[in-house]
Design an enzyme around this catalytic site. Structure first.
Site, short mmCIF file in Angstrom:
data_model
loop_
_atom_site.label_atom_id
_atom_site.label_comp_id
_atom_site.label_asym_id
_atom_site.label_seq_id
_atom_site.Cartn_x
_atom_site.Cartn_y
_atom_site.Cartn_z
N ASP A 7 3.35 0.26 -12.95
CA ASP A 7 3.26 1.08 -14.15
C ASP A 7 4.68 1.30 -14.67
O ASP A 7 5.64 0.66 -14.18
CB ASP A 7 2.49 2.39 -13.89
N CYS A 64 4.48 1.88 -8.33
CA CYS A 64 4.50 2.99 -9.30
C CYS A 64 5.60 3.94 -8.85
O CYS A 64 6.40 3.57 -7.98
CB CYS A 64 3.14 3.65 -9.45
N THR A 66 5.66 6.75 -7.09
CA THR A 66 5.57 7.11 -5.67
C THR A 66 4.90 6.05 -4.82
O THR A 66 5.01 6.08 -3.59
CB THR A 66 4.72 8.39 -5.51
N HIS A 97 -2.06 -5.60 12.01
CA HIS A 97 -3.19 -4.82 12.53
C HIS A 97 -4.29 -4.56 11.50
O HIS A 97 -5.46 -4.56 11.86
CB HIS A 97 -2.70 -3.46 13.06
N HIS A 133 -8.78 -5.49 16.23
CA HIS A 133 -8.37 -5.22 14.84
C HIS A 133 -9.45 -5.69 13.85
O HIS A 133 -9.72 -5.02 12.87
CB HIS A 133 -7.03 -5.88 14.54
C1 RB5 Z 1 4.02 8.23 -13.38
O1 RB5 Z 1 4.76 9.26 -13.89
C2 RB5 Z 1 3.66 8.47 -11.94
O2 RB5 Z 1 2.67 9.45 -11.88
C3 RB5 Z 1 3.19 7.20 -11.33
O3 RB5 Z 1 4.18 6.23 -11.42
C4 RB5 Z 1 2.80 7.24 -9.87
O4 RB5 Z 1 3.82 7.78 -9.10
C5 RB5 Z 1 1.51 7.82 -9.55
O5 RB5 Z 1 1.09 7.90 -8.40
#
Ligand code: RB5
Length: 141
Positions: A7, A64, A66, A97, A133
């Site tokens: 994203d 993304c 996080t 695994h 596994h």
């Molecule tokens: C975008 O601001 C952020 O929410 C997205 O990149 C991600 O971290 C969502 O889990």
């Protein structure tokens, strides 16, 4: 071939990983996004999942901010085993695994050099195929 998507929070790291893998002779199929304009990460989770599930790509990478939203979205898709990794040990073990087929990365959590190493480790590791596994994966698939 590696399917890769992100994203707006992961676009720079996605470009860097594509370049890094190219130097290793590994091509990526880049499903987007292609601009920093705010967008919805599940769209790209589905695009990468489609390429992995169809067999066009062996593995996928989703990025993304996080890595959490991407991993949640990807793991809702049947047949996708997505692993959010922030270290190389986890990246290796989740292939060996869990037979993970998608790596998720948090571009706002880790730097590019660590991300490259995690991606390399994930791509180079192999599923062990051990009966225990296989059995455990079958229990959640
Ligand atoms: C975008 O601001 C952020 O929410 C997205 O990149 C991600 O971290 C969502 O889990």
């Amino acid at each position: 071939m590696i399917a890769i998507g992100c994203d707006h929070g992961g676009i720079e790291l996605k470009e860097q990983i594509i370049e890094h893998l190219k130097k290793r002779g590994i091509e990526c199929s880049d499903v987007g996004c292609y601009s920093k304009e705010s967008c919805d990460y599940p769209v790209y989770a589905h695009k990468v999942a489609d390429l992995v599930l169809s067999g066009e790509c062996e593995l996928g990478i989703l990025i993304c901010g996080t890595g959490i939203g991407m991993s949640m979205a990807a793991n809702k898709i049947k047949g996708i085993r997505a692993a959010l990794c922030g270290d190389c040990f986890s990246a290796e073990k989740t292939r060996e695994h869990n037979n993970a087929n998608v790596l998720c990365l948090g571009a706002r959590v880790i730097g590019p050099e660590l991300a490259f190493r995690i991606a390399d480790t994930f791509i180079d590791a192999k599923f062990s195929g051990d009966e225990r596994h296989v059995r455990r994966i079958d229990m959640f698939e």
